[in-house]
Design a protein around this motif. Structure first.
Motif, PDB file in Angstrom:
ATOM      1  N   UNK A   1      58.777 -33.269  54.670  1.00  0.00           N
ATOM      2  CA  UNK A   1      58.114 -33.173  55.594  1.00  0.00           C
ATOM      3  C   UNK A   1      58.426 -32.354  56.945  1.00  0.00           C
ATOM      4  N   UNK A   2      59.415 -32.447  57.427  1.00  0.00           N
ATOM      5  CA  UNK A   2      59.879 -31.316  58.321  1.00  0.00           C
ATOM      6  C   UNK A   2      59.621 -30.101  58.613  1.00  0.00           C
ATOM      7  N   UNK A   3      60.045 -29.252  56.643  1.00  0.00           N
ATOM      8  CA  UNK A   3      60.125 -28.294  56.502  1.00  0.00           C
ATOM      9  C   UNK A   3      58.998 -27.560  55.692  1.00  0.00           C
ATOM     10  N   UNK A   4      57.516 -28.127  56.149  1.00  0.00           N
ATOM     11  CA  UNK A   4      56.428 -28.084  56.326  1.00  0.00           C
ATOM     12  C   UNK A   4      55.977 -27.517  57.865  1.00  0.00           C
ATOM     13  N   UNK A   5      55.883 -27.873  58.780  1.00  0.00           N
ATOM     14  CA  UNK A   5      55.505 -28.406  60.060  1.00  0.00           C
ATOM     15  C   UNK A   5      55.595 -26.633  60.626  1.00  0.00           C
ATOM     16  N   UNK A   6      54.173 -25.620  61.203  1.00  0.00           N
ATOM     17  CA  UNK A   6      54.532 -24.962  61.335  1.00  0.00           C
ATOM     18  C   UNK A   6      54.396 -24.384  62.148  1.00  0.00           C
ATOM     19  N   UNK A   7      54.984 -23.294  62.885  1.00  0.00           N
ATOM     20  CA  UNK A   7      56.018 -23.305  64.247  1.00  0.00           C
ATOM     21  C   UNK A   7      55.593 -21.910  64.732  1.00  0.00           C
ATOM     22  N   UNK A   8      55.884 -22.159  66.272  1.00  0.00           N
ATOM     23  CA  UNK A   8      55.774 -20.917  66.940  1.00  0.00           C
ATOM     24  C   UNK A   8      54.473 -21.590  68.241  1.00  0.00           C
ATOM     25  N   UNK A   9      53.449 -20.236  68.666  1.00  0.00           N
ATOM     26  CA  UNK A   9      52.720 -20.506  69.723  1.00  0.00           C
ATOM     27  C   UNK A   9      51.596 -20.070  68.802  1.00  0.00           C
ATOM     28  N   UNK A  10      50.748 -21.907  68.995  1.00  0.00           N
ATOM     29  CA  UNK A  10      49.961 -21.618  68.109  1.00  0.00           C
ATOM     30  C   UNK A  10      48.597 -22.174  68.240  1.00  0.00           C
ATOM     31  N   UNK A  11      46.896 -20.709  68.659  1.00  0.00           N
ATOM     32  CA  UNK A  11      46.397 -20.957  69.368  1.00  0.00           C
ATOM     33  C   UNK A  11      45.346 -22.231  69.392  1.00  0.00           C
ATOM     34  N   UNK A  12      44.621 -22.486  70.099  1.00  0.00           N
ATOM     35  CA  UNK A  12      43.500 -23.867  70.061  1.00  0.00           C
ATOM     36  C   UNK A  12      42.744 -23.221  70.423  1.00  0.00           C
ATOM     37  N   UNK A  13      41.818 -24.539  70.688  1.00  0.00           N
ATOM     38  CA  UNK A  13      39.787 -23.964  70.769  1.00  0.00           C
ATOM     39  C   UNK A  13      39.917 -23.844  72.994  1.00  0.00           C
ATOM     40  N   UNK A  14      39.093 -23.127  73.571  1.00  0.00           N
ATOM     41  CA  UNK A  14      38.702 -23.198  74.550  1.00  0.00           C
ATOM     42  C   UNK A  14      40.253 -22.490  75.433  1.00  0.00           C
ATOM     43  N   UNK A  15      40.469 -21.688  74.699  1.00  0.00           N
ATOM     44  CA  UNK A  15      41.704 -20.885  75.209  1.00  0.00           C
ATOM     45  C   UNK A  15      43.295 -21.700  75.791  1.00  0.00           C
ATOM     46  N   UNK A  16      42.815 -22.327  74.981  1.00  0.00           N
ATOM     47  CA  UNK A  16      44.504 -23.764  75.160  1.00  0.00           C
ATOM     48  C   UNK A  16      45.637 -22.723  73.737  1.00  0.00           C
ATOM     49  N   UNK A  17      46.834 -23.217  74.567  1.00  0.00           N
ATOM     50  CA  UNK A  17      47.511 -23.143  72.759  1.00  0.00           C
ATOM     51  C   UNK A  17      48.476 -24.036  73.166  1.00  0.00           C
ATOM     52  N   UNK A  18      49.438 -24.090  72.775  1.00  0.00           N
ATOM     53  CA  UNK A  18      50.586 -25.096  71.955  1.00  0.00           C
ATOM     54  C   UNK A  18      51.920 -24.702  71.362  1.00  0.00           C
TER      55      UNK A  18
END
Length: 187
Positions: free
Chosen positions: A74-91
């Motif tokens: 399952x860990x191999x399927x995790x999308x990594x990097x900077x991911x944009x979210x709603x309201x200008x947030x990101x993770x």
């Protein structure tokens, strides 16, 4: 009949005796008496100070979680990097180079150390048991949720792969569960 009356009386008297004992020993929920004559001031630490301390505190690398082979897949399927979210947030989510299967997710200056948890729904789920957070990754979006507060910290997060998947869902919507089989079955 006498036994029932005796049990009822004991159930009533025992809590009263415990309260009387606490009052007699002075262990009630009262603050200690001020014998110095000075005014006692209780300080409240502001939430912003607590947040800064938590942000600066390094994430504990010690964990008692042991990942199974399925968790590592399952860990191999995790999308990594900077991911944009709603309201200008990101993770920002990155694989932990020291421990396979673990990830460090940063959102709003707070770091979470996540690991895969099996899910019966097929959704990819990562959890941080210390900070009580959960990262839920679906085909078309992801979200960061606080299990402690019971709310979403970041929603509608989409990596490039998830944006493509969402567009494909718009062009080719999945069949409704209520539609049934398109081809008649032979009996």
């Amino acid at each position: 009949m006498k036994t029932i009356a005796l049990i009822a009386a004991a159930a009533f008297v025992m809590p009263m005796a415990a309260m009387a004992q606490n009052n007699a020993t002075g262990s009630a929920a009262k603050p200690a008496a001020n014998t110095t004559g000075k005014k006692i001031v209780q300080k409240v630490v502001p939430k912003r100070v607590i947040k800064k301390v938590e942000e600066a505190k390094p994430i504990s690398e010690e964990t008692d979680v042991t990942l199974s082979e399925q968790d590592l897949k399952v860990a191999e399927t995790i999308l990594t990097g900077t991911i944009k979210c709603e309201l200008g947030a990101s993770v920002n989510i990155e694989a932990d180079p020291k421990k396979p299967g673990f990830f460090v997710l940063t959102h709003a200056g707070v770091k979470y150390r996540l690991h895969p948890v099996s899910s019966r729904t097929g959704a990819v789920r990562l959890e941080d048991p210390v900070r009580e957070a959960m990262w839920l990754q679906l085909g078309n979006k992801s979200m960061l949720m606080s299990q402690k507060q019971g709310l979403r910290l970041a929603d509608e997060c989409q990596a490039a792969k998830q944006v493509e998947f969402a567009e494909d869902m718009k062009k080719n919507p999945p069949k409704s569960l209520f539609e049934g089989d398109a081809q008649p079955t032979k009996q």
